[in-house]
Scaffold this motif. Sequence first.
Motif, mmCIF file in Angstrom:
data_model
loop_
_atom_site.group_PDB
_atom_site.id
_atom_site.type_symbol
_atom_site.label_atom_id
_atom_site.label_comp_id
_atom_site.label_asym_id
_atom_site.label_seq_id
_atom_site.Cartn_x
_atom_site.Cartn_y
_atom_site.Cartn_z
ATOM 1 N N GLY A 1 0.816 -1.212 0.000
ATOM 2 C CA GLY A 1 0.000 0.000 0.000
ATOM 3 C C GLY A 1 0.848 1.260 0.000
ATOM 4 N N ALA A 2 1.941 1.241 0.785
ATOM 5 C CA ALA A 2 2.797 2.421 0.893
ATOM 6 C C ALA A 2 3.453 2.759 -0.443
ATOM 7 C CB ALA A 2 3.868 2.185 1.959
ATOM 8 N N GLN A 3 3.825 1.703 -1.185
ATOM 9 C CA GLN A 3 4.444 1.932 -2.498
ATOM 10 C C GLN A 3 3.465 2.618 -3.448
ATOM 11 O OE1 GLN A 3 7.591 1.391 -3.535
ATOM 12 N NE2 GLN A 3 8.013 0.970 -1.390
ATOM 13 N N ILE A 4 2.241 2.098 -3.467
ATOM 14 C CA ILE A 4 1.228 2.676 -4.352
ATOM 15 C C ILE A 4 0.941 4.118 -3.925
ATOM 16 C CG2 ILE A 4 -1.161 2.446 -5.170
ATOM 17 C CD1 ILE A 4 -0.868 -0.595 -4.553
ATOM 18 N N GLY A 5 0.832 4.324 -2.613
ATOM 19 C CA GLY A 5 0.569 5.664 -2.089
ATOM 20 C C GLY A 5 1.658 6.643 -2.480
ATOM 21 N N ALA A 6 2.920 6.207 -2.364
ATOM 22 C CA ALA A 6 4.042 7.097 -2.683
ATOM 23 C C ALA A 6 4.029 7.465 -4.161
ATOM 24 C CB ALA A 6 5.357 6.425 -2.307
ATOM 25 N N GLN A 7 3.656 6.520 -5.027
ATOM 26 C CA GLN A 7 3.588 6.800 -6.466
ATOM 27 C C GLN A 7 2.520 7.844 -6.752
ATOM 28 O OE1 GLN A 7 5.847 5.786 -8.500
ATOM 29 N NE2 GLN A 7 6.717 4.660 -6.771
ATOM 30 N N ILE A 8 1.364 7.698 -6.105
ATOM 31 C CA ILE A 8 0.264 8.631 -6.346
ATOM 32 C C ILE A 8 0.617 10.022 -5.817
ATOM 33 C CG2 ILE A 8 -2.111 9.176 -5.649
ATOM 34 C CD1 ILE A 8 -2.759 6.270 -6.061
ATOM 35 N N SER A 9 1.315 10.053 -4.675
ATOM 36 C CA SER A 9 1.641 11.347 -4.077
ATOM 37 C C SER A 9 2.514 12.181 -5.014
ATOM 38 C CB SER A 9 2.320 11.150 -2.731
ATOM 39 O OG SER A 9 3.714 11.251 -2.844
ATOM 40 N N VAL A 10 3.320 11.512 -5.857
ATOM 41 C CA VAL A 10 4.171 12.229 -6.804
ATOM 42 C C VAL A 10 3.317 12.978 -7.819
ATOM 43 C CG1 VAL A 10 5.988 11.954 -8.536
ATOM 44 C CG2 VAL A 10 5.984 10.515 -6.517
ATOM 45 N N ARG A 11 2.173 12.394 -8.151
ATOM 46 C CA ARG A 11 1.331 12.985 -9.198
ATOM 47 C C ARG A 11 0.395 14.062 -8.688
ATOM 48 N NH1 ARG A 11 0.395 7.260 -11.403
ATOM 49 N NH2 ARG A 11 2.500 6.891 -12.152
ATOM 50 N N LEU A 12 0.207 14.124 -7.364
ATOM 51 C CA LEU A 12 -0.732 15.109 -6.831
ATOM 52 C C LEU A 12 -0.030 16.431 -6.550
ATOM 53 C CD1 LEU A 12 -2.917 13.133 -4.286
ATOM 54 C CD2 LEU A 12 -3.662 14.178 -6.411
ATOM 55 N N GLN A 13 -0.816 17.520 -6.600
ATOM 56 C CA GLN A 13 -0.283 18.823 -6.228
ATOM 57 C C GLN A 13 -0.097 18.891 -4.719
ATOM 58 O OE1 GLN A 13 -2.493 22.290 -7.297
ATOM 59 N NE2 GLN A 13 -2.773 21.522 -9.386
ATOM 60 N N ALA A 14 0.885 19.652 -4.279
ATOM 61 C CA ALA A 14 1.160 19.763 -2.844
ATOM 62 C C ALA A 14 -0.066 20.247 -2.077
ATOM 63 C CB ALA A 14 2.333 20.695 -2.612
ATOM 64 N N GLU A 15 -0.827 21.199 -2.665
ATOM 65 C CA GLU A 15 -2.004 21.733 -1.969
ATOM 66 C C GLU A 15 -3.066 20.649 -1.816
ATOM 67 O OE1 GLU A 15 -0.750 23.469 -4.600
ATOM 68 O OE2 GLU A 15 0.140 25.151 -3.496
ATOM 69 N N GLN A 16 -3.270 19.896 -2.894
ATOM 70 C CA GLN A 16 -4.280 18.835 -2.848
ATOM 71 C C GLN A 16 -3.911 17.809 -1.792
ATOM 72 O OE1 GLN A 16 -4.038 17.566 -6.907
ATOM 73 N NE2 GLN A 16 -5.815 18.767 -7.507
ATOM 74 N N LEU A 17 -2.624 17.475 -1.748
ATOM 75 C CA LEU A 17 -2.135 16.487 -0.798
ATOM 76 C C LEU A 17 -2.421 16.949 0.627
ATOM 77 C CD1 LEU A 17 -0.652 13.948 -1.602
ATOM 78 C CD2 LEU A 17 1.478 15.037 -0.964
ATOM 79 N N ARG A 18 -2.128 18.230 0.883
ATOM 80 C CA ARG A 18 -2.295 18.738 2.241
ATOM 81 C C ARG A 18 -3.765 18.833 2.624
ATOM 82 N NH1 ARG A 18 1.417 22.441 0.835
ATOM 83 N NH2 ARG A 18 0.055 24.212 1.192
ATOM 84 N N ILE A 19 -4.605 19.182 1.634
ATOM 85 C CA ILE A 19 -6.028 19.307 1.931
ATOM 86 C C ILE A 19 -6.602 17.932 2.262
ATOM 87 C CG2 ILE A 19 -7.694 19.042 0.021
ATOM 88 C CD1 ILE A 19 -8.104 22.060 0.193
ATOM 89 N N LEU A 20 -6.158 16.896 1.546
ATOM 90 C CA LEU A 20 -6.642 15.538 1.808
ATOM 91 C C LEU A 20 -6.188 15.058 3.184
ATOM 92 C CD1 LEU A 20 -6.127 13.804 -1.656
ATOM 93 C CD2 LEU A 20 -8.277 14.435 -0.568
ATOM 94 N N LEU A 21 -4.923 15.337 3.511
ATOM 95 C CA LEU A 21 -4.423 14.931 4.832
ATOM 96 C C LEU A 21 -5.195 15.661 5.934
ATOM 97 C CD1 LEU A 21 -2.472 13.435 6.662
ATOM 98 C CD2 LEU A 21 -0.790 15.222 6.290
#
Lengths: 262, 308
Positions: B257-277
């Motif tokens: 799961g962590a591998q897949i998550g890390a791959q997706i995080s590369v494609r997301l914008q930093a703002e989107q990532l932070r808003i989701l967290l």
Amino acid sequence: MIRGLALLLALSLPQAAAAQPLAPDTKHETIVTGLSQNRVQITTNYEGSDILIYGAVKRETPPPEGPRLEVIVTVEGPSQPLVLRRKERIAGIWVNRAAVTIDSAPSFYAVTTTGPLPEILSNTEDLRYRISLGQAIRAIGISAEAENSGDFVEALQRIRMDENRYRMAIGRVQLLQETLFRADVDLPANIGDGSYKVRLFILRGGKVIDQQDRYIAVRKTGLERDLFNLAHEQPFIYGVISLLMAAVAGWAASAGFRYLRT
Amino acid sequence: MQIYLPIAEVSINAFLLLGLGGVVGFLSGMFGVGGGFLITPLLLFIGVPPGVAVATGANQVVASSISGMLVQMKRRGVDFRMGWVLLVGGLLGSFIGVRVFAWMTALGQIDLFVQLSYVLFLGLIGGMMFVESLRSLIRSRRQGVALPVKRAHIHTWVHRLPLKMKFRVSGLYISLIPPVLIGALVGFLSAIMGVGGGFILVPAMIYLLGMPTRVVVGTSLFQIIFTTSFTTVMHAVNSQTVDMLLALLLIVGGVVGAQIGAQISVRLQAEQLRILLALLVLAVCFKIALDLLLQPSELFSITPLVLP
């Protein structure tokens, strides 16, 4: 079925001689009992196990007139002390407030009978043999620890009944012609190691005529046992191995995925 | 397929555990949080005893953090120097935290204390992060370009503190005192709340230290590996509550799961990532607050008494 019982009955006859009658005036009825297994091994794919408890009433004379013969079978897991806490609302928040300490409560307790307990067992006999659920839980002196201390013991019974750890199976002992009987008790999957005590009682008119005890040894085996022992005997090494396993798995996944992509 | 767990002494479906590990590992790889604040409540929910859930959860977080950090390392996303400085503070904080934990346990109010800390910190950090990232997301939408995160690069009293050090990977030249203090706070909270502390560390590194988002996730994971390793061994030695079989199943699911998550995080914008967290943190906070405020269906609880 009957033939099987008769065969098992024959096998367990020598042990019957050891069973001493409890009261001199009722000694003409004694029980002979057996279990389908006296060892339960907890392996990795353990999902619970069914125990068949059977027996027969042995008598030299015809059955006496008067009240019917009744049978009670109890299975009791290792006991442990517990703390029970009750939440109360303080300043809008639910907080643990009152607490009582239970000296000992069985981790598993199943009562299987031929009829409703109050009808077949007198209160004095219950106190003496600690048969009913309320008696199996030893909660001495809790009334001084909290108000309505009875609620705590009731809650313990309720919670453990929901978890299938405590059971009352009324009328689930099959009794044939006041002689042969059997009870099925399934041990759940959420049990631990220990010696499980099986008690069998025959009663007439609310009084216990004879009692016999049997034990089921529940033990972890193989990997389950090795891990449990290591965790308790070499906790530091166990902790380090857990970490190493985590590190190797973390690295392997990372390396594996990199390999997949290239 | 049911599997009997030797330390937890319960029998649970193996695929359920693999899936659970996978979901938490996915979030861990994506956001750079250890996932401790998710795995422990989830394990409790499926019937694992509380002590085993906390200790085994920590062990699982070690694995998913290592897996996630290795991905970040390849992208030069780990500031090792900052990681070590945070860690020094972290060990100091967790040492104090363990003592406070023992004291609260003796008072019989540790559950309440842990729940209140969760609500307070998750609510505070989740709320702050949500507002900030939403604002910057709107700003970047309006101007059509992604603005860099507002970093604390304005010279304040923080920059006049002594013991300055260069952090090349983060592009910072700051005093050692703020990172050590932040590390200590995280260590303290992780000892008390039984979590890695990533959800506190990530926003603290962005907003307080002014580190670039690019290195935040990897550096946070680096620090989490050590704090959770410490917790795992402590629990194994003190209470024998680490269930290796349970951990193995969670880990196998978690590292994938962590591998897949890390791959997706590369494609997301930093703002989107932070808003989701932020949303995730707020959701957990809301759930715990509800548990405290609503009348529980069962007022009584059973705790086995450990004989001295």
